[in-house]
Design a protein around this motif. Structure first.
Motif, mmCIF file in Angstrom:
data_model
loop_
_atom_site.group_PDB
_atom_site.id
_atom_site.type_symbol
_atom_site.label_atom_id
_atom_site.label_comp_id
_atom_site.label_asym_id
_atom_site.label_seq_id
_atom_site.Cartn_x
_atom_site.Cartn_y
_atom_site.Cartn_z
ATOM 1 N N ALA A 381 84.689 51.339 95.550
ATOM 2 C CA ALA A 381 84.822 49.900 95.821
ATOM 3 C C ALA A 381 86.033 49.615 96.702
ATOM 4 O O ALA A 381 85.992 48.741 97.586
ATOM 5 N N SER A 382 87.123 50.350 96.493
ATOM 6 C CA SER A 382 88.305 50.166 97.334
ATOM 7 C C SER A 382 88.010 50.509 98.790
ATOM 8 O O SER A 382 88.383 49.794 99.720
ATOM 9 N N GLY A 383 87.275 51.633 98.947
ATOM 10 C CA GLY A 383 86.891 52.000 100.323
ATOM 11 C C GLY A 383 85.957 50.977 100.932
ATOM 12 O O GLY A 383 86.047 50.648 102.125
ATOM 13 N N LEU A 384 85.021 50.477 100.121
ATOM 14 C CA LEU A 384 84.075 49.484 100.608
ATOM 15 C C LEU A 384 84.800 48.190 101.010
ATOM 16 O O LEU A 384 84.480 47.576 102.040
ATOM 17 N N ALA A 385 85.798 47.796 100.205
ATOM 18 C CA ALA A 385 86.572 46.591 100.547
ATOM 19 C C ALA A 385 87.306 46.770 101.874
ATOM 20 O O ALA A 385 87.391 45.857 102.691
ATOM 21 N N HIS A 386 87.798 47.963 102.089
ATOM 22 C CA HIS A 386 88.484 48.232 103.361
ATOM 23 C C HIS A 386 87.523 48.109 104.537
ATOM 24 O O HIS A 386 87.859 47.518 105.579
ATOM 25 N N GLU A 387 86.308 48.656 104.346
ATOM 26 C CA GLU A 387 85.333 48.604 105.428
ATOM 27 C C GLU A 387 84.891 47.158 105.707
ATOM 28 O O GLU A 387 84.706 46.760 106.856
ATOM 29 N N ILE A 388 84.698 46.360 104.655
ATOM 30 C CA ILE A 388 84.269 44.968 104.846
ATOM 31 C C ILE A 388 85.388 44.140 105.486
ATOM 32 O O ILE A 388 85.139 43.179 106.236
ATOM 33 N N ASN A 389 86.613 44.496 105.185
ATOM 34 C CA ASN A 389 87.743 43.733 105.713
ATOM 35 C C ASN A 389 87.789 43.764 107.248
ATOM 36 O O ASN A 389 88.247 42.803 107.881
ATOM 37 N N GLN A 390 87.286 44.855 107.826
ATOM 38 C CA GLN A 390 87.317 44.973 109.298
ATOM 39 C C GLN A 390 86.418 43.941 109.972
ATOM 40 O O GLN A 390 86.865 43.203 110.861
ATOM 41 N N PRO A 391 85.134 43.835 109.599
ATOM 42 C CA PRO A 391 84.310 42.797 110.244
ATOM 43 C C PRO A 391 84.779 41.377 109.938
ATOM 44 O O PRO A 391 84.636 40.490 110.772
ATOM 45 N N LEU A 392 85.369 41.156 108.749
ATOM 46 C CA LEU A 392 85.902 39.819 108.458
ATOM 47 C C LEU A 392 87.067 39.479 109.398
ATOM 48 O O LEU A 392 87.203 38.335 109.872
ATOM 49 N N ALA A 393 87.906 40.475 109.671
ATOM 50 C CA ALA A 393 89.009 40.239 110.620
ATOM 51 C C ALA A 393 88.461 39.928 112.013
ATOM 52 O O ALA A 393 88.977 39.046 112.728
ATOM 53 N N ALA A 394 87.398 40.630 112.418
ATOM 54 C CA ALA A 394 86.794 40.374 113.729
ATOM 55 C C ALA A 394 86.207 38.961 113.775
ATOM 56 O O ALA A 394 86.340 38.228 114.781
ATOM 57 N N ILE A 395 85.541 38.526 112.675
ATOM 58 C CA ILE A 395 84.970 37.170 112.633
ATOM 59 C C ILE A 395 86.073 36.141 112.782
ATOM 60 O O ILE A 395 85.955 35.149 113.537
ATOM 61 N N ILE A 432 90.034 37.593 99.037
ATOM 62 C CA ILE A 432 89.362 38.143 97.839
ATOM 63 C C ILE A 432 89.297 39.661 97.906
ATOM 64 O O ILE A 432 89.598 40.374 96.935
ATOM 65 N N ILE A 433 88.920 40.164 99.073
ATOM 66 C CA ILE A 433 88.816 41.616 99.230
ATOM 67 C C ILE A 433 90.188 42.263 99.083
ATOM 68 O O ILE A 433 90.322 43.347 98.498
ATOM 69 N N GLN A 434 91.221 41.590 99.608
ATOM 70 C CA GLN A 434 92.569 42.146 99.461
ATOM 71 C C GLN A 434 92.968 42.220 97.989
ATOM 72 O O GLN A 434 93.589 43.184 97.550
ATOM 73 N N ASN A 435 92.607 41.179 97.220
ATOM 74 C CA ASN A 435 92.899 41.204 95.783
ATOM 75 C C ASN A 435 92.157 42.350 95.087
ATOM 76 O O ASN A 435 92.715 43.024 94.204
ATOM 77 N N ARG A 437 91.172 45.186 96.449
ATOM 78 C CA ARG A 437 91.817 46.440 96.831
ATOM 79 C C ARG A 437 93.123 46.631 96.084
ATOM 80 O O ARG A 437 93.450 47.744 95.637
ATOM 81 N N ALA A 438 93.869 45.550 95.942
ATOM 82 C CA ALA A 438 95.134 45.668 95.209
ATOM 83 C C ALA A 438 94.882 46.023 93.741
ATOM 84 O O ALA A 438 95.610 46.816 93.140
ATOM 85 N N PHE A 439 93.820 45.437 93.157
ATOM 86 C CA PHE A 439 93.514 45.714 91.751
ATOM 87 C C PHE A 439 93.072 47.166 91.533
ATOM 88 O O PHE A 439 93.377 47.782 90.526
ATOM 89 N N LEU A 440 92.334 47.705 92.488
ATOM 90 C CA LEU A 440 91.782 49.059 92.353
ATOM 91 C C LEU A 440 92.701 50.135 92.886
ATOM 92 O O LEU A 440 92.438 51.327 92.709
ATOM 93 N N ARG A 441 93.756 49.755 93.578
ATOM 94 C CA ARG A 441 94.600 50.744 94.237
ATOM 95 C C ARG A 441 95.353 51.577 93.202
ATOM 96 O O ARG A 441 95.892 51.074 92.226
#
Length: 626
Positions: A381-395, A432-435, A437-441
């Motif tokens: 899930a942490s890796g998935l959050a990182h991957e989703i964060n990239q397209p959100l930054a582009a949007i 939300i995704i950052q939270n 990632r922080a929770f799972l890190r």
């Protein structure tokens, strides 16, 4: 028995002479009756035993001796009623009479064969010399076998015992068991002429027939040959005493002694009278008893019930001893059964305990495996959050670019506001995704002063979708001006999330409109600690579960692992606080609360003096398992 050949006319004369002699005797002289077994008829009995009785009469002139030929049944009846004074019979019949009527032998027949006297009889079992397929008694199975008669002592019963000892049962194992009767010579001729495979006759008959030139001994093969010292003939069996001369129980002892002395004296002072038999001292007839006992015939051919009754009468002490032993054995058996039952119950208990322990161990292994899978899923899930964060930054970047271009044209206000909404939602999703990632890190514990209210807001935001889906109303009752606490943000947020999820799951049993979750904070102990309470409106915990709720792997949920509260308690205690649980006074709902020491200026100064935040007096904790 000697075979004396006499003409019938001479026999008749002897009978007449005996009768005349008895008539001429003095009236005072009583008859001395000698019963002789006439197994081949009266004439043959007189022919065989008449000369012996005549010789006795000459030796005892003061007595009137009478020969009385009798068959088996008549002799038994005569002995029973005392109609005879002496009996002259074969070994087997003598044993029967001795047991039934207590007769006593006074002499045993001694026959001279080939110049050698013998007082024993045996049997010879034979076949043709050219029968290579018959070399032992066991080879006779399935053959045709001939004997004299079922009751013939030397002509069947002696051979029967030897056959049974060899494992051959004549009545069952032969293809045919044929009894030919007299004369015995017929059996010898039938075997020689192949009308029978094998046969048995009394010992010495083959030698007598060979001496008379009627057969050639070389034509025959003797089965089961037995050495017999002093016995002049071929024999296939053990030897047994010959015919017995016996007195009855009522016979005068002095008379019996005179008759015995006269019998033993025949042929001693001079030549043996013509045709008379020679006698010797009485031999032991125990071998005959043994034969009858082995074959279960004669006096031993009785019903089992009669044998048992007789044994009880004669030897009552042995059944009594056996009954006592059986009683002791029964008591011992009962005691053993009780011990076995007790030990079996103990073994069952031990097996049940071992099975339960194995089941619990397997359950723990399954739970640990589940924890491991959850940890793996956390990493994914942490890796998935990182991957989703990239397209959100582009949007967000593209939307901001559109905003800058549209701001030069005031006529696009609606479009501009829509794009700004896109930017805000994208930033919200990124938060939300950052939270997450922080929770799972995973990483080293990092404690710093934290605002507890901020941690509760972030936790509520993190579970907002879950609480909405569960139709749970969340209320924040946060105290103002709370002091900060020195804690690891991720661990503290994990504790709050665990307690909120437990509350949400506990309220699934109540109607949706009654599901309320309250997060409350307050200062306590004069501002030296911060209290956090999570209250639900569920059904509450049972009393027994409340005592074990903090044990590892204990759970009241069907799919729970029993680790959430245990891990939460460990985290709080590692931060120097406490975690507890209490029921609402109304009985509806549960309150789980924890307290953490406040981060004051004095504690901060102590930390700076000791060189770091870990000098706060709180034992650092290892990263909790997730």
């Amino acid at each position: 028995m000697p075979h004396i050949r006499r003409r019938p006319a001479l026999a008749a004369c002897l009978i007449a002479a005996a009768l005349l002699s008895a008539a001429a005797a003095p009236a005072a002289a009583a008859d001395i009756r000698i019963g002789a077994l006439a197994f081949r008829g009266t004439e043959e009995a007189v022919h065989t035993w008449g000369p012996t009785v005549d010789a006795l009469a000459r030796a005892l002139p003061e007595h009137n001796l009478v020969l009385v030929p009798l068959d088996l049944v008549a002799m038994g009846r005569a002995v029973a009623v005392g109609d005879v004074d002496f009996v002259l019979t074969n070994p087997g019949h003598y044993v029967e009479l001795e047991l039934a009527h207590t007769i006593t032998r006074i002499a045993t027949l001694e026959t001279t064969d080939h110049g050698t006297p013998r007082a024993a009889v045996g049997s010879v079992i034979f076949t043709r010399a050219d029968r290579a397929d018959i070399q032992s008694l066991t080879d006779l199975r399935g053959m045709v076998f001939e004997a004299v008669a079922p009751t013939a002592f030397g002509g069947f019963q002696i051979a029967w015992r030897e056959l049974r000892d060899a494992g051959v049962e004549p009545h069952d194992d032969f293809a045919e068991l044929r009894f030919t009767g007299f004369p015995l010579d017929q059996i010898v001729y039938d075997v020689r002429d192949r009308r029978a495979d094998a046969g048995t006759v009394r010992a010495c008959l083959l030698e007598e027939m060979a001496a008379e030139g009627r057969i050639d001994l070389a034509d025959f093969h003797i089965l089961n040959p037995m050495p017999a010292d002093g016995f002049p003939c071929l024999v296939s069996s053990r030897l047994y005493p010959d015919w017995a001369f016996a007195k009855l129980r009522h016979t005068d002892r002095a008379l019996a002694k005179q008759v015995a002395m006269a019998l033993l004296g025949l042929g001693m002072a001079g030549p043996l009278p013509a045709g008379a038999a020679q006698w010797t001292v009485p031999l032991s007839y125990q071998p005959v008893y043994d034969l009858y006992a082995d074959l279960r015939i004669g006096p031993f051919a009785v019903e089992p019930s009669e044998v048992f009754a007789e044994m009880l009468r004669r030897h009552w002490e042995w059944p009594a001893l056996a009954a006592a032993l059986l009683l002791l054995a029964g008591l011992f058996h009962l005691r053993t059964e009780r011990l076995v039952a007790r030990r079996t119950a103990e073994l069952h208990r031990e097996m049940d305990e071992r099975r339960k322990a194995q089941e619990e161990a397997q359950l723990r292994l399954a739970e640990l495996a589940h924890v491991s899978r959850q940890s793996t899923m956390g990493e994914l899930a942490s890796g998935l959050a990182h991957e989703i964060n990239q397209p959100l930054a582009a949007i967000t970047n593209y939307a901001n670019g559109c905003i800058r271009r549209l701001e030069v044209d005031a006529g696009n206000a609606e479009i501009l506001e829509a794009i700004r909404q896109i930017v805000r939602q994208a930033q919200r999703a990124a938060g939300i995704i950052q939270n997450i990632r922080a929770f799972l890190r995973k990483g080293e514990e990092s404690r710093r002063p934290l605002d507890v209210n901020t941690v509760l807001r972030d936790a509520a935001a993190l579970l907002a979708a879950e609480t909405r889906h569960a139709r749970v109303a969340v209320a924040l009752d946060l105290g103002d001006g709370l002091p900060p606490v020195l804690a690891d943000r991720i661990q503290l947020e994990q504790v709050v999330v665990n307690l909120m999820r437990n509350a949400v799951e506990a309220m699934q049993a109540v109607p949706p409109d009654e599901r309320r979750l309250t997060l409350r904070t307050a200062a306590e102990d004069g501002g030296t600690a911060v209290l956090v309470a999570v209250r639900d409106t569920g059904p509450g915990l049972p009393a027994d579960a409340r005592e074990r709720v903090f044990e590892p792997f204990f759970t009241t949920k069907p799919n729970g692992m029993g680790l959430g509260l245990s891990i939460s308690q460990s985290i709080v205690e590692n931060h120097g606080g406490w975690l507890g649980i209490e029921e609402e006074p109304s009985g509806a709902g549960t309150v789980v609360a924890f307290s953490l020491p406040a981060w004051t200026e004095d504690r901060a100064a102590d930390a700076r003096i000791l060189g770091g935040t870990q000098a706060s007096g709180i034992t650092p904790a290892s990263p909790p398992a997730r």
